[in-house]
Scaffold this motif. Structure first.
Motif, PDB file in Angstrom:
ATOM      1  N   ILE A  80       5.406  -6.712   5.026  1.00 25.95           N
ATOM      2  CA  ILE A  80       4.040  -6.751   5.563  1.00 25.95           C
ATOM      3  C   ILE A  80       3.889  -7.943   6.495  1.00 25.95           C
ATOM      4  O   ILE A  80       3.217  -7.864   7.526  1.00 25.95           O
ATOM      5  CB  ILE A  80       3.012  -6.823   4.413  1.00 25.95           C
ATOM      6  N   ASN A  81       4.535  -9.046   6.140  1.00 31.01           N
ATOM      7  CA  ASN A  81       4.574 -10.239   6.991  1.00 31.01           C
ATOM      8  C   ASN A  81       3.182 -10.679   7.463  1.00 31.01           C
ATOM      9  O   ASN A  81       2.878 -10.648   8.665  1.00 31.01           O
ATOM     10  CB  ASN A  81       5.481  -9.984   8.200  1.00 31.01           C
ATOM     11  N   PRO A  82       2.302 -11.082   6.539  1.00 28.37           N
ATOM     12  CA  PRO A  82       0.942 -11.481   6.927  1.00 28.37           C
ATOM     13  C   PRO A  82       0.900 -12.655   7.898  1.00 28.37           C
ATOM     14  O   PRO A  82      -0.014 -12.755   8.720  1.00 28.37           O
ATOM     15  CB  PRO A  82       0.290 -11.850   5.586  1.00 28.37           C
ATOM     16  N   LEU A  83       1.910 -13.541   7.832  1.00 29.78           N
ATOM     17  CA  LEU A  83       1.957 -14.660   8.776  1.00 29.78           C
ATOM     18  C   LEU A  83       2.259 -14.180  10.191  1.00 29.78           C
ATOM     19  O   LEU A  83       1.850 -14.804  11.168  1.00 29.78           O
ATOM     20  CB  LEU A  83       3.019 -15.678   8.335  1.00 29.78           C
ATOM     21  N   GLY A  84       2.983 -13.053  10.292  1.00 27.61           N
ATOM     22  CA  GLY A  84       3.239 -12.467  11.604  1.00 27.61           C
ATOM     23  C   GLY A  84       2.033 -11.716  12.135  1.00 27.61           C
ATOM     24  O   GLY A  84       1.798 -11.662  13.347  1.00 27.61           O
ATOM     25  N   VAL A  85       1.244 -11.119  11.214  1.00 28.30           N
ATOM     26  CA  VAL A  85       0.028 -10.399  11.606  1.00 28.30           C
ATOM     27  C   VAL A  85      -1.068 -11.379  12.017  1.00 28.30           C
ATOM     28  O   VAL A  85      -1.914 -11.062  12.861  1.00 28.30           O
ATOM     29  CB  VAL A  85      -0.461  -9.512  10.435  1.00 28.30           C
ATOM     30  N   MET A  86      -1.021 -12.562  11.437  1.00 32.97           N
ATOM     31  CA  MET A  86      -2.080 -13.559  11.597  1.00 32.97           C
ATOM     32  C   MET A  86      -2.455 -13.878  13.056  1.00 32.97           C
ATOM     33  O   MET A  86      -3.646 -13.835  13.399  1.00 32.97           O
ATOM     34  CB  MET A  86      -1.672 -14.835  10.861  1.00 32.97           C
ATOM     35  N   PRO A  87      -1.503 -14.187  13.938  1.00 30.64           N
ATOM     36  CA  PRO A  87      -1.879 -14.484  15.324  1.00 30.64           C
ATOM     37  C   PRO A  87      -2.562 -13.313  16.021  1.00 30.64           C
ATOM     38  O   PRO A  87      -3.468 -13.501  16.842  1.00 30.64           O
ATOM     39  CB  PRO A  87      -0.544 -14.822  15.998  1.00 30.64           C
ATOM     40  N   ILE A  88      -2.123 -12.076  15.702  1.00 35.53           N
ATOM     41  CA  ILE A  88      -2.726 -10.894  16.310  1.00 35.53           C
ATOM     42  C   ILE A  88      -4.144 -10.707  15.797  1.00 35.53           C
ATOM     43  O   ILE A  88      -5.061 -10.380  16.560  1.00 35.53           O
ATOM     44  CB  ILE A  88      -1.883  -9.639  15.993  1.00 35.53           C
ATOM     45  N   TYR A  89      -4.309 -10.906  14.505  1.00 40.17           N
ATOM     46  CA  TYR A  89      -5.648 -10.829  13.906  1.00 40.17           C
ATOM     47  C   TYR A  89      -6.586 -11.844  14.554  1.00 40.17           C
ATOM     48  O   TYR A  89      -7.746 -11.534  14.868  1.00 40.17           O
ATOM     49  CB  TYR A  89      -5.546 -11.067  12.399  1.00 40.17           C
ATOM     50  N   LEU A  90      -6.086 -13.044  14.789  1.00 40.24           N
ATOM     51  CA  LEU A  90      -6.902 -14.095  15.410  1.00 40.24           C
ATOM     52  C   LEU A  90      -7.336 -13.695  16.819  1.00 40.24           C
ATOM     53  O   LEU A  90      -8.499 -13.876  17.190  1.00 40.24           O
ATOM     54  CB  LEU A  90      -6.117 -15.413  15.466  1.00 40.24           C
ATOM     55  N   ILE A 138       0.384  -3.085  -9.318  1.00 40.42           N
ATOM     56  CA  ILE A 138      -0.195  -4.436  -9.436  1.00 40.42           C
ATOM     57  C   ILE A 138       0.382  -5.357  -8.365  1.00 40.42           C
ATOM     58  O   ILE A 138      -0.340  -6.133  -7.732  1.00 40.42           O
ATOM     59  CB  ILE A 138       0.065  -5.014 -10.846  1.00 40.42           C
ATOM     60  N   VAL A 139       1.703  -5.261  -8.146  1.00 36.36           N
ATOM     61  CA  VAL A 139       2.360  -6.083  -7.123  1.00 36.36           C
ATOM     62  C   VAL A 139       1.808  -5.776  -5.738  1.00 36.36           C
ATOM     63  O   VAL A 139       1.533  -6.688  -4.941  1.00 36.36           O
ATOM     64  CB  VAL A 139       3.892  -5.857  -7.156  1.00 36.36           C
ATOM     65  N   ILE A 140       1.634  -4.476  -5.445  1.00 32.09           N
ATOM     66  CA  ILE A 140       1.068  -4.089  -4.144  1.00 32.09           C
ATOM     67  C   ILE A 140      -0.332  -4.673  -3.971  1.00 32.09           C
ATOM     68  O   ILE A 140      -0.676  -5.190  -2.895  1.00 32.09           O
ATOM     69  CB  ILE A 140       1.020  -2.550  -4.000  1.00 32.09           C
ATOM     70  N   SER A 141      -1.129  -4.627  -5.032  1.00 30.45           N
ATOM     71  CA  SER A 141      -2.493  -5.179  -4.957  1.00 30.45           C
ATOM     72  C   SER A 141      -2.467  -6.685  -4.744  1.00 30.45           C
ATOM     73  O   SER A 141      -3.281  -7.234  -3.985  1.00 30.45           O
ATOM     74  CB  SER A 141      -3.281  -4.834  -6.226  1.00 30.45           C
ATOM     75  N   ILE A 142      -1.531  -7.377  -5.406  1.00 27.19           N
ATOM     76  CA  ILE A 142      -1.418  -8.835  -5.255  1.00 27.19           C
ATOM     77  C   ILE A 142      -1.024  -9.202  -3.827  1.00 27.19           C
ATOM     78  O   ILE A 142      -1.590 -10.123  -3.222  1.00 27.19           O
ATOM     79  CB  ILE A 142      -0.401  -9.409  -6.260  1.00 27.19           C
ATOM     80  N   VAL A 143      -0.044  -8.477  -3.270  1.00 29.19           N
ATOM     81  CA  VAL A 143       0.405  -8.756  -1.904  1.00 29.19           C
ATOM     82  C   VAL A 143      -0.718  -8.483  -0.897  1.00 29.19           C
ATOM     83  O   VAL A 143      -0.926  -9.255   0.043  1.00 29.19           O
ATOM     84  CB  VAL A 143       1.653  -7.923  -1.556  1.00 29.19           C
ATOM     85  N   CYS A 144      -1.446  -7.388  -1.104  1.00 22.50           N
ATOM     86  CA  CYS A 144      -2.569  -7.067  -0.209  1.00 22.50           C
ATOM     87  C   CYS A 144      -3.666  -8.128  -0.317  1.00 22.50           C
ATOM     88  O   CYS A 144      -4.267  -8.517   0.703  1.00 22.50           O
ATOM     89  CB  CYS A 144      -3.130  -5.685  -0.539  1.00 22.50           C
ATOM     90  N   PHE A 145      -3.921  -8.600  -1.538  1.00 19.71           N
ATOM     91  CA  PHE A 145      -4.935  -9.645  -1.718  1.00 19.71           C
ATOM     92  C   PHE A 145      -4.480 -10.955  -1.074  1.00 19.71           C
ATOM     93  O   PHE A 145      -5.282 -11.658  -0.447  1.00 19.71           O
ATOM     94  CB  PHE A 145      -5.214  -9.868  -3.202  1.00 19.71           C
ATOM     95  N   ALA A 146      -3.178 -11.269  -1.202  1.00 16.21           N
ATOM     96  CA  ALA A 146      -2.630 -12.467  -0.561  1.00 16.21           C
ATOM     97  C   ALA A 146      -2.744 -12.354   0.961  1.00 16.21           C
ATOM     98  O   ALA A 146      -3.052 -13.338   1.647  1.00 16.21           O
ATOM     99  CB  ALA A 146      -1.172 -12.663  -0.972  1.00 16.21           C
ATOM    100  N   THR A 147      -2.499 -11.141   1.471  1.00 15.79           N
ATOM    101  CA  THR A 147      -2.643 -10.900   2.912  1.00 15.79           C
ATOM    102  C   THR A 147      -4.082 -11.127   3.353  1.00 15.79           C
ATOM    103  O   THR A 147      -4.340 -11.734   4.404  1.00 15.79           O
ATOM    104  CB  THR A 147      -2.211  -9.461   3.265  1.00 15.79           C
ATOM    105  N   TYR A 148      -5.018 -10.655   2.541  1.00 12.50           N
ATOM    106  CA  TYR A 148      -6.446 -10.847   2.830  1.00 12.50           C
ATOM    107  C   TYR A 148      -6.792 -12.337   2.887  1.00 12.50           C
ATOM    108  O   TYR A 148      -7.487 -12.794   3.815  1.00 12.50           O
ATOM    109  CB  TYR A 148      -7.287 -10.148   1.762  1.00 12.50           C
ATOM    110  N   LEU A 149      -6.302 -13.105   1.921  1.00 19.83           N
ATOM    111  CA  LEU A 149      -6.586 -14.543   1.888  1.00 19.83           C
ATOM    112  C   LEU A 149      -5.986 -15.256   3.094  1.00 19.83           C
ATOM    113  O   LEU A 149      -6.607 -16.157   3.671  1.00 19.83           O
ATOM    114  CB  LEU A 149      -6.036 -15.161   0.597  1.00 19.83           C
ATOM    115  N   ILE A 150      -4.772 -14.838   3.483  1.00 20.84           N
ATOM    116  CA  ILE A 150      -4.117 -15.452   4.640  1.00 20.84           C
ATOM    117  C   ILE A 150      -4.889 -15.149   5.923  1.00 20.84           C
ATOM    118  O   ILE A 150      -5.111 -16.039   6.755  1.00 20.84           O
ATOM    119  CB  ILE A 150      -2.658 -14.971   4.750  1.00 20.84           C
TER     120      ILE A 150
END
Length: 212
Positions: free
Chosen positions: A19-29, A150-162
């Motif tokens: 999912i790479n939320p840190l990679g999605v982050m600049p695009i989201y910004l 549960i793991v998928i939900s945790i990763v998605c929640f972590a992505t949301y926080l990031i």
């Protein structure tokens, strides 16, 4: 208990790197630059919820889709491994492979960017979907399946926080820090890719050579 922990750790590591939320982050910004704080929060929340639902649906129904089209899980492992390897290679070179969206396309998505392209395909891309199907197939019992969800939900929640704290994180890490993290995650993805390819090819080769 050790098997449960190992399965959960593998799931978290693979989903987080794919999912790479840190990679999605600049695009989201860049895509939410003109939105107020509340709209940014709503966009991040909707994108991660949609991604969670899609991943769980594919994890649960993936086997039915395979049976309908006559696809074997070993074939998917090989193809998925190739996809992971190519993604990892791009990440290793610090390229945001999922950010291949032109400015014209981004403008056309402004009505609902939380679903497209943020949720699909940036957060919930082919790599994450394939991983959900493969890991559900390896889940040996309902307990393992529950752990995967549960793991998928945790990763998605972590992505949301990031994404929610993306401005602060990006400024803190800087461009160099983000590139280093992306390279590390790319290396992990490539290792996972090799494991998938080997585990998929082994039974196929055994069948071709008629090895018991």
């Amino acid at each position: 208990m050790h098997e449960y922990f190992a399965f959960a750790l593998l799931g978290f590591t693979s989903f987080f790197t794919l999912i790479n939320p840190l990679g999605v982050m600049p695009i989201y910004l860049s895509m939410t630059a003109d939105l107020d704080k509340e709209m940014k929060k709503r966009t991040a929340r909707k994108a991660t919820i949609v991604s969670f639902i899609i991943l769980v649906l594919f994890a649960i129904t993936g086997q039915l889709i395979f049976k309908f089209f006559g696809i074997t899980i070993n074939s998917l492992k090989v193809v998925g491994g190739v996809i992971f390897f190519l993604m990892g290679q791009d990440m290793l070179q610090a390229r945001l492979v999922r950010a291949k969206i032109s400015e014209k396309e981004v403008n056309s998505y402004t009505n609902d960017i939380s679903i497209t392209p943020l949720a699909i395909p940036m957060i919930c891309g082919p790599g994450a979907i394939t991983n959900a199907i493969l890991m559900m197939d390896t889940a040996e019992s309902i307990v393992f399946q529950g752990i995967l969800i549960i793991v998928i939900s945790i990763v998605c929640f972590a992505t949301y926080l990031i994404l929610l704290n993306s401005t602060r994180i990006y400024n803190l890490l800087g461009e160099t820090g983000n590139n280093i993290l992306m390279r590390l995650m790319g290396l992990i993805v490539m290792v996972i890719a090799v494991e998938f390819i080997v585990s998929g090819l082994t039974p196929i080769i055994r069948t071709i050579l008629k090895i018991e």
